[in-house]
Design a protein around this motif. Sequence first.
Motif, mmCIF file in Angstrom:
data_model
loop_
_atom_site.group_PDB
_atom_site.id
_atom_site.type_symbol
_atom_site.label_atom_id
_atom_site.label_comp_id
_atom_site.label_asym_id
_atom_site.label_seq_id
_atom_site.Cartn_x
_atom_site.Cartn_y
_atom_site.Cartn_z
ATOM 1 N N LEU A 1 33.632 45.652 38.549
ATOM 2 C CA LEU A 1 32.193 45.568 38.252
ATOM 3 C C LEU A 1 31.506 46.793 38.844
ATOM 4 O O LEU A 1 31.868 47.267 39.914
ATOM 5 C CB LEU A 1 31.604 44.294 38.888
ATOM 6 N N ARG A 2 30.504 47.335 38.126
ATOM 7 C CA ARG A 2 29.812 48.529 38.606
ATOM 8 C C ARG A 2 28.634 48.149 39.499
ATOM 9 O O ARG A 2 27.948 47.153 39.258
ATOM 10 C CB ARG A 2 29.319 49.381 37.428
ATOM 11 N N VAL A 3 28.426 48.938 40.525
ATOM 12 C CA VAL A 3 27.377 48.648 41.491
ATOM 13 C C VAL A 3 26.465 49.868 41.655
ATOM 14 O O VAL A 3 26.928 50.995 41.725
ATOM 15 C CB VAL A 3 27.984 48.288 42.860
ATOM 16 N N LEU A 4 25.177 49.607 41.700
ATOM 17 C CA LEU A 4 24.169 50.644 41.898
ATOM 18 C C LEU A 4 23.234 50.210 43.018
ATOM 19 O O LEU A 4 23.007 49.029 43.208
ATOM 20 C CB LEU A 4 23.308 50.800 40.634
ATOM 21 N N ALA B 1 25.009 38.866 50.114
ATOM 22 C CA ALA B 1 24.037 37.990 49.449
ATOM 23 C C ALA B 1 23.327 38.736 48.320
ATOM 24 O O ALA B 1 23.091 38.187 47.244
ATOM 25 C CB ALA B 1 23.034 37.461 50.471
ATOM 26 N N MET B 2 23.001 40.011 48.575
ATOM 27 C CA MET B 2 22.337 40.818 47.548
ATOM 28 C C MET B 2 23.250 40.987 46.337
ATOM 29 O O MET B 2 22.812 40.867 45.183
ATOM 30 C CB MET B 2 21.978 42.213 48.100
ATOM 31 N N PRO C 1 27.870 38.690 38.713
ATOM 32 C CA PRO C 1 28.463 37.368 38.424
ATOM 33 C C PRO C 1 29.605 37.054 39.384
ATOM 34 O O PRO C 1 30.752 36.933 38.986
ATOM 35 C CB PRO C 1 28.961 37.526 36.982
ATOM 36 N N ILE C 2 29.280 36.975 40.663
ATOM 37 C CA ILE C 2 30.321 36.753 41.667
ATOM 38 C C ILE C 2 29.948 35.607 42.600
ATOM 39 O O ILE C 2 28.783 35.215 42.695
ATOM 40 C CB ILE C 2 30.555 38.008 42.535
ATOM 41 N N THR C 3 30.954 35.083 43.285
ATOM 42 C CA THR C 3 30.742 34.085 44.314
ATOM 43 C C THR C 3 31.391 34.593 45.590
ATOM 44 O O THR C 3 32.515 35.083 45.545
ATOM 45 C CB THR C 3 31.407 32.753 43.923
ATOM 46 N N VAL C 4 30.662 34.526 46.696
ATOM 47 C CA VAL C 4 31.228 34.934 47.971
ATOM 48 C C VAL C 4 31.779 33.680 48.645
ATOM 49 O O VAL C 4 31.043 32.755 48.945
ATOM 50 C CB VAL C 4 30.170 35.609 48.863
ATOM 51 N N GLU D 1 32.182 34.327 39.533
ATOM 52 C CA GLU D 1 31.291 33.184 39.602
ATOM 53 C C GLU D 1 31.886 32.041 38.792
ATOM 54 O O GLU D 1 32.374 32.258 37.689
ATOM 55 C CB GLU D 1 29.947 33.574 39.010
ATOM 56 N N THR D 2 31.843 30.827 39.354
ATOM 57 C CA THR D 2 32.332 29.694 38.576
ATOM 58 C C THR D 2 31.257 29.298 37.588
ATOM 59 O O THR D 2 30.100 29.200 37.969
ATOM 60 C CB THR D 2 32.637 28.489 39.489
ATOM 61 N N PRO D 3 31.622 29.101 36.343
ATOM 62 C CA PRO D 3 30.612 28.755 35.343
ATOM 63 C C PRO D 3 29.868 27.497 35.754
ATOM 64 O O PRO D 3 30.486 26.551 36.254
ATOM 65 C CB PRO D 3 31.426 28.494 34.076
ATOM 66 N N GLY D 4 28.579 27.524 35.587
ATOM 67 C CA GLY D 4 27.780 26.328 35.841
ATOM 68 C C GLY D 4 27.275 26.228 37.257
ATOM 69 O O GLY D 4 26.485 25.369 37.573
#
Lengths: 179, 341
Positions: free
Chosen positions: B298-301, B314-315, B321-324, B337-340
């Motif tokens: 995933l690209r980050v800016l 957190a940011m 679309p990720i989960t920590v 990220e888990t859907p839903g």
Amino acid sequence: MRITLNKPYQQELHVLYTDHHGWLYTLLRRRLGNTADAADLAHDAFVRLLVRPRSFDSFDGTRAYLSTVARGLCADLWRRREIEQAWLETLAAQPEAVARSAEEHASVIQALSEIDTMLRKLPEKAANAFVMAMVLGMTDKEVARQLDVSDRMVRKYVARAMLHCMTLEVGHTVNCNAW
Amino acid sequence: MYEIDSLLDASRTHKSTPSHETLQTAAEWFALLRLGNATEQECAEWNVWLDQCSEHREAWHYVEIISQRFDSVQSGPDRQAAASAFQKVRAKRVTRRQALGSLAGLAGGGLLAWLGWRHTPLPGRAMAWSADYRTATGEIRDFTLADSTHIGLNTASAVNASIQADVRRLHLIAGEVLIRTASDPHRAFVVDTHEGSMQALGTRFTVRQEENATFLAVYEGAVKIRLADTGEGRVVEVGHQVTFTRDTISAPVPADRSREVWANGILLAEDISLAELVRELARYRSGHLGVAPEVAELRVLGGYPLHDPDKVLAMLEAVLPITVRRTLPWWVTIEAETPGS
């Protein structure tokens, strides 16, 4: 979960359902004294057969298996109810009332039930040490003080409980992959 | 550190099952490491064990699975009530089995006295505690040397300084230092690392000690490198960066200006991958920080505060679309990220 079944098993399951569902439902209703729970558990028993297919060689063999499954499901349900009740009692005893949604209740009860199932066969002290460590984040020393054992012993309890849970999980994974 | 990717791969294909002995070893490691009260030596040993083979990593993955079961109660506000309810149920059953006594003092309010989720992170890697100037993990600090040279120390860094009448020397023991030398035509300014020495021919450059290599970026003036083993020398001109070992220097490439702002406590991401960002961020944080392969690209800016890595997570979680997932306080993985949810 998406389950792909081969045609013959699908038919076999259909026959099993027709032959035994009514009987199982009646058995559960007598045991639980509650039609809704009985319907749920009878359904769960067949879901189990759907997820983990198995063949039976006789009518009696099928019923013996189903009544064993039903006993297990009843025990699970009772344990879950116990957890639920203890949870609500604990909340009621708390000085400040915090509003919780039904989902929040359900999610805690679900998590506790899973933990309870995992730790059921562990000796009391190991199970308690594990819960104090995992849920409350207590250090070895703190758990040791509560249980009146040595720090070393707490570490042993935690390792033992973790191993116990891991072994169950490995067994589950292997079983799920087997079919 | 080994890569989380291989661990996740191992877990996905349950080709083989770890032996009971390996599971037992993993459980023992968990019991030892769980609150970060293990010594540095023990942590290093754990890392070695984990690196040894995929069976060990797979066994450790089971530790993660079990730990995750406790996530929802552990992180919720009701964990004490949950623990009490659990004890209550167990106590009742024990009573029913007439095995009274083993739980005395526990079933009631004893547990309610416990407050707070306390932890200490795993001890960081070996630090030169006796160094003249040093920073802790996550700390960025400026110092002024006796000759008025300014140095900025990045996270987990350590330098020794020796300002003599004829030469000014800085020994970088660990981490990274940004140097703005005070001009002095009579005394050379030299930075030593494990791989060689760098003489400042200008004023501003950064030096970073990596594993078996030194990274150098020159922002103003020029820097002359001398390799430790071969004695080979090379001048790196302004606006360039190189990496060198004890006997080889890489070809210079244009200096990445976005890196320079770490001295202001900012991690500037200019269209880099999440994996690259996390690799950088991990240096500011104790413990393990891993990225699952499906989100690594995933690209980050944007600019991120280096002094607060958890805020950065957190940011990122808010915009990507990720989960920590915090399996343990010091074991964090970034997953899809888990859907839903």
